[in-house]
Design an enzyme around this catalytic site. Structure first.
Site, PDB file in Angstrom:
ATOM      1  N   ALA A  52      -4.346   4.467   6.361  1.00 40.61           N
ATOM      2  CA  ALA A  52      -4.786   3.464   5.364  1.00 40.61           C
ATOM      3  C   ALA A  52      -4.903   2.067   5.956  1.00 40.61           C
ATOM      4  O   ALA A  52      -5.530   1.191   5.371  1.00 40.61           O
ATOM      5  CB  ALA A  52      -3.802   3.436   4.196  1.00 40.61           C
ATOM      6  N   THR A  53      -4.290   1.861   7.122  1.00 39.98           N
ATOM      7  CA  THR A  53      -4.227   0.512   7.713  1.00 39.98           C
ATOM      8  C   THR A  53      -5.608   0.046   8.195  1.00 39.98           C
ATOM      9  O   THR A  53      -6.392   0.833   8.716  1.00 39.98           O
ATOM     10  CB  THR A  53      -3.225   0.540   8.902  1.00 39.98           C
TER      11      THR A  53
ATOM     12  N   ASP B 197     -11.500   2.178   9.941  1.00 44.10           N
ATOM     13  CA  ASP B 197     -12.205   3.192  10.749  1.00 44.10           C
ATOM     14  C   ASP B 197     -11.730   3.176  12.198  1.00 44.10           C
ATOM     15  O   ASP B 197     -11.600   4.223  12.832  1.00 44.10           O
ATOM     16  CB  ASP B 197     -13.720   2.950  10.667  1.00 44.10           C
TER      17      ASP B 197
ATOM     18  N   ASP C 211     -13.827   1.979  -1.975  1.00 42.51           N
ATOM     19  CA  ASP C 211     -15.059   1.245  -2.261  1.00 42.51           C
ATOM     20  C   ASP C 211     -15.950   2.051  -3.204  1.00 42.51           C
ATOM     21  O   ASP C 211     -16.612   1.500  -4.083  1.00 42.51           O
ATOM     22  CB  ASP C 211     -15.800   0.960  -0.944  1.00 42.51           C
TER      23      ASP C 211
ATOM     24  N   ARG D  56     -10.972  -7.729   7.753  1.00 40.80           N
ATOM     25  CA  ARG D  56     -10.199  -6.556   8.177  1.00 40.80           C
ATOM     26  C   ARG D  56     -10.237  -6.441   9.699  1.00 40.80           C
ATOM     27  O   ARG D  56      -9.259  -6.051  10.332  1.00 40.80           O
ATOM     28  CB  ARG D  56     -10.784  -5.301   7.534  1.00 40.80           C
TER      29      ARG D  56
ATOM     30  N   TYR E 209      11.693   9.096  12.179  1.00 41.52           N
ATOM     31  CA  TYR E 209      10.555   9.895  12.651  1.00 41.52           C
ATOM     32  C   TYR E 209      10.850  11.388  12.786  1.00 41.52           C
ATOM     33  O   TYR E 209       9.931  12.193  12.752  1.00 41.52           O
ATOM     34  CB  TYR E 209      10.004   9.297  13.953  1.00 41.52           C
TER      35      TYR E 209
ATOM     36  N   GLN F 197      -4.487  -8.363   5.538  1.00 44.30           N
ATOM     37  CA  GLN F 197      -5.366  -9.541   5.609  1.00 44.30           C
ATOM     38  C   GLN F 197      -4.725 -10.721   4.888  1.00 44.30           C
ATOM     39  O   GLN F 197      -4.183 -10.543   3.793  1.00 44.30           O
ATOM     40  CB  GLN F 197      -6.668  -9.277   4.848  1.00 44.30           C
TER      41      GLN F 197
ATOM     42  N   GLY G 268       1.645  -2.043   9.080  1.00 45.42           N
ATOM     43  CA  GLY G 268       0.887  -3.018   9.849  1.00 45.42           C
ATOM     44  C   GLY G 268       0.566  -4.259   9.071  1.00 45.42           C
ATOM     45  O   GLY G 268       1.000  -4.442   7.948  1.00 45.42           O
TER      46      GLY G 268
ATOM     47  N   HIS H 274     -22.411   9.762  -9.582  1.00 44.05           N
ATOM     48  CA  HIS H 274     -22.319  10.320  -8.230  1.00 44.05           C
ATOM     49  C   HIS H 274     -23.033   9.376  -7.273  1.00 44.05           C
ATOM     50  O   HIS H 274     -24.181   9.588  -6.902  1.00 44.05           O
ATOM     51  CB  HIS H 274     -22.883  11.736  -8.192  1.00 44.05           C
TER      52      HIS H 274
ATOM     53  N   HIS I 282     -15.407   0.801   6.337  1.00 42.49           N
ATOM     54  CA  HIS I 282     -14.620   0.237   5.233  1.00 42.49           C
ATOM     55  C   HIS I 282     -14.480  -1.247   5.569  1.00 42.49           C
ATOM     56  O   HIS I 282     -13.524  -1.659   6.210  1.00 42.49           O
ATOM     57  CB  HIS I 282     -13.255   0.918   5.117  1.00 42.49           C
TER      58      HIS I 282
ATOM     59  N   VAL J 198       0.836  -1.206   0.000  1.00 42.93           N
ATOM     60  CA  VAL J 198       0.000   0.000   0.000  1.00 42.93           C
ATOM     61  C   VAL J 198       0.876   1.262   0.000  1.00 42.93           C
ATOM     62  O   VAL J 198       0.696   2.154  -0.841  1.00 42.93           O
ATOM     63  CB  VAL J 198      -0.960   0.012   1.219  1.00 42.93           C
TER      64      VAL J 198
HETATM   65  P1  NAD Z   1       2.549  -5.035   3.806  1.00 41.03           P
HETATM   66  O1  NAD Z   1       2.781  -6.185   4.710  1.00 41.03           O
HETATM   67  O2  NAD Z   1       2.922  -5.172   2.371  1.00 41.03           O
HETATM   68  O3  NAD Z   1       3.300  -3.741   4.369  1.00 41.03           O
HETATM   69  C1  NAD Z   1       3.254  -3.350   5.699  1.00 41.03           C
HETATM   70  C2  NAD Z   1       4.554  -2.637   5.996  1.00 41.03           C
HETATM   71  O4  NAD Z   1       4.473  -2.113   7.328  1.00 41.03           O
HETATM   72  C3  NAD Z   1       5.790  -3.560   5.943  1.00 41.03           C
HETATM   73  O5  NAD Z   1       6.778  -3.017   5.107  1.00 41.03           O
HETATM   74  C4  NAD Z   1       6.238  -3.616   7.408  1.00 41.03           C
HETATM   75  O6  NAD Z   1       7.633  -3.782   7.547  1.00 41.03           O
HETATM   76  C5  NAD Z   1       5.757  -2.250   7.914  1.00 41.03           C
HETATM   77  N1  NAD Z   1       5.635  -2.183   9.364  1.00 41.03           N
HETATM   78  C6  NAD Z   1       5.114  -3.109  10.218  1.00 41.03           C
HETATM   79  N2  NAD Z   1       5.194  -2.678  11.491  1.00 41.03           N
HETATM   80  C7  NAD Z   1       5.746  -1.443  11.449  1.00 41.03           C
HETATM   81  C8  NAD Z   1       6.079  -0.481  12.441  1.00 41.03           C
HETATM   82  N3  NAD Z   1       5.836  -0.689  13.745  1.00 41.03           N
HETATM   83  N4  NAD Z   1       6.638   0.673  12.040  1.00 41.03           N
HETATM   84  C9  NAD Z   1       6.882   0.912  10.722  1.00 41.03           C
HETATM   85  N5  NAD Z   1       6.596   0.039   9.751  1.00 41.03           N
HETATM   86  C10 NAD Z   1       6.033  -1.122  10.106  1.00 41.03           C
HETATM   87  O7  NAD Z   1       1.004  -4.671   3.944  1.00 41.03           O
HETATM   88  P2  NAD Z   1       0.143  -3.836   2.878  1.00 41.03           P
HETATM   89  O8  NAD Z   1      -0.424  -4.773   1.872  1.00 41.03           O
HETATM   90  O9  NAD Z   1       0.923  -2.661   2.437  1.00 41.03           O
HETATM   91  O10 NAD Z   1      -1.080  -3.369   3.807  1.00 41.03           O
HETATM   92  C11 NAD Z   1      -0.887  -2.406   4.828  1.00 41.03           C
HETATM   93  C12 NAD Z   1      -2.210  -2.116   5.524  1.00 41.03           C
HETATM   94  O11 NAD Z   1      -3.102  -1.457   4.605  1.00 41.03           O
HETATM   95  C13 NAD Z   1      -2.957  -3.395   5.975  1.00 41.03           C
HETATM   96  O12 NAD Z   1      -3.549  -3.177   7.235  1.00 41.03           O
HETATM   97  C14 NAD Z   1      -4.015  -3.564   4.906  1.00 41.03           C
HETATM   98  O13 NAD Z   1      -5.120  -4.321   5.360  1.00 41.03           O
HETATM   99  C15 NAD Z   1      -4.366  -2.106   4.633  1.00 41.03           C
HETATM  100  N6  NAD Z   1      -5.092  -1.833   3.383  1.00 41.03           N
HETATM  101  C16 NAD Z   1      -5.994  -0.837   3.429  1.00 41.03           C
HETATM  102  C17 NAD Z   1      -6.735  -0.503   2.317  1.00 41.03           C
HETATM  103  C18 NAD Z   1      -7.750   0.606   2.396  1.00 41.03           C
HETATM  104  O14 NAD Z   1      -8.627   0.744   1.528  1.00 41.03           O
HETATM  105  N7  NAD Z   1      -7.672   1.444   3.405  1.00 41.03           N
HETATM  106  C19 NAD Z   1      -6.519  -1.211   1.107  1.00 41.03           C
HETATM  107  C20 NAD Z   1      -5.557  -2.200   1.092  1.00 41.03           C
HETATM  108  C21 NAD Z   1      -4.858  -2.523   2.249  1.00 41.03           C
END
Ligand code: NAD
Length: 302
Positions: A118-119, A123, A148, A88, A65, A82, A79, A168, A175, A12
């Site tokens: 985004a994680t 919500d 969505d 989620r 940071y 799934q 984070g 629209h 989510h 992401v």
């Molecule tokens: P991913 O596993 O590819 O990437 C997660 C990254 O976070 C990794 O690089 C990991 O090293 C890093 N990470 C973990 N703990 C950390 C910490 N404490 N500090 C800094 N970095 C840390 O996962 P992804 O596919 O990129 O998904 C990330 C999140 O986005 C998930 O929760 C996923 O469900 C969510 N997501 C949200 C949407 C949305 O519509 N909002 C869509 C897709 C995915």
């Protein structure tokens, strides 16, 4: 000078970064942070090479940071993702710990910009960001149901052979599995969506939107490009102060939680949530969705 810090350089985070590099925007600098420091540096090097052929001149680096101090936006994509068969909501306790560690670090700086989340579970993670940061609710934005809504507009566009830009229609609520489409508010061109779409069409479209992520995860293991572009759209609305209406996850005072609703987005974050006039059935669905988010929130083991 506009600076974006992306925490979490996975699918992401990097799709977001790539779309910032390849689409027109006001971003001058991107800093990548990940618990895997080398990954952040390697991604920054790779992405920097892409800028040779992109129209945006963006400085990109792997950082830490302290880089949040003068950032306009800190976007958290870090984070757990799934796995096949996981919802989620199942991610909540793992990702709560991740967010605590990240936000504690950001708080040590003088960061005064906007948190974009985004994680998943989206919500709840957005609410947690507000709680842990102590930031004003308008400066904490979740990607909500922007993705969505994009999926819905693509699917309606394909069904009716109309550009998604003229549709629209919104997905609102969680989510997640309880999200829904308030069809009474949906307009295609100048007419009501219900003039064109039968009840069966509408049920199929909602099913397909809700199941998109599961379907994609079953096939490729994650979703990334769609959310990357949605985060860019929210970013551009903030940096350009464009007042775009997007279904972000916004704070609702009445319920004390975040969920997806159409809202006006600009420089100060969420400028206004636009109340939708819902019929009785839609109001009932929204209440059920709100209950689902509250239930997930109550599952956190602090
Ligand atoms: P991913 O596993 O590819 O990437 C997660 C990254 O976070 C990794 O690089 C990991 O090293 C890093 N990470 C973990 N703990 C950390 C910490 N404490 N500090 C800094 N970095 C840390 O996962 P992804 O596919 O990129 O998904 C990330 C999140 O986005 C998930 O929760 C996923 O469900 C969510 N997501 C949200 C949407 C949305 O519509 N909002 C869509 C897709 C995915």
């Amino acid at each position: 000078m506009s600076k974006i810090v992306i925490v979490g350089c996975g699918n992401v985070g990097m799709s977001y970064a790539f779309s910032l590099v390849t689409t027109k925007n006001k971003v001058d600098e991107i800093v990548l942070i990940d618990v895997l420091k080398d990954k952040a540096v390697g991604e920054a090097m790779d992405l920097t090479h892409a800028t040779a052929y992109s129209s945006n001149k963006i400085k990109i680096s792997g950082g830490d940071y302290s880089d949040c101090e003068n950032a306009d936006i800190v976007c958290i994509c870090a984070g757990k993702n799934q796995e096949v068969g996981e919802t989620r909501r199942d991610l909540i306790n793992k990702n709560y710990g991740v967010f605590k560690s990240i936000i504690d670090e950001v708080k040590k700086t003088k960061f005064n910009g906007i948190f974009l989340v985004a994680t998943n579970p989206l919500d709840v993670m957005t609410y947690i960001t507000k709680q842990l940061s102590g930031f004003d609710e308008k400066k904490v934005i979740g990607s909500g149901t922007v993705l969505d809504t994009a999926r819905l507009r693509c699917l309606i566009g394909d069904t009716l052979n109309v550009s998604p830009k003229n549709i629209h229609a919104y997905v609102i609520g969680e989510h997640g599995d309880s999200e829904f489409v308030p069809w009474s508010n949906a307009i295609i061109g100048l007419n009501k969506a219900t003039d064109y779409l039968t009840e069966d069409d509408r049920a199929r479209l909602l099913y397909d939107v809700r199941n998109s992520a599961y379907d994609i995860i079953n096939k490729k293991g994650n979703t990334s490009y769609g959310i990357g572009m949605c985060l860019t759209k929210i970013t551009n609305a903030i940096l350009e102060d464009s007042n775009e209406i997007l279904t972000v996850s916004a704070y609702d005072k009445e319920n004390g939680i975040y969920f997806g609703m159409p809202a006006i987005i600009g420089k100060s974050g969420i400028k206004e949530v636009l109340p939708l006039e819902l019929n009785d059935e839609e109001r009932d669905r929204l209440n059920k969705s709100i209950d689902c988010i509250k239930e997930t929130l109550n599952q956190i083991n602090k």
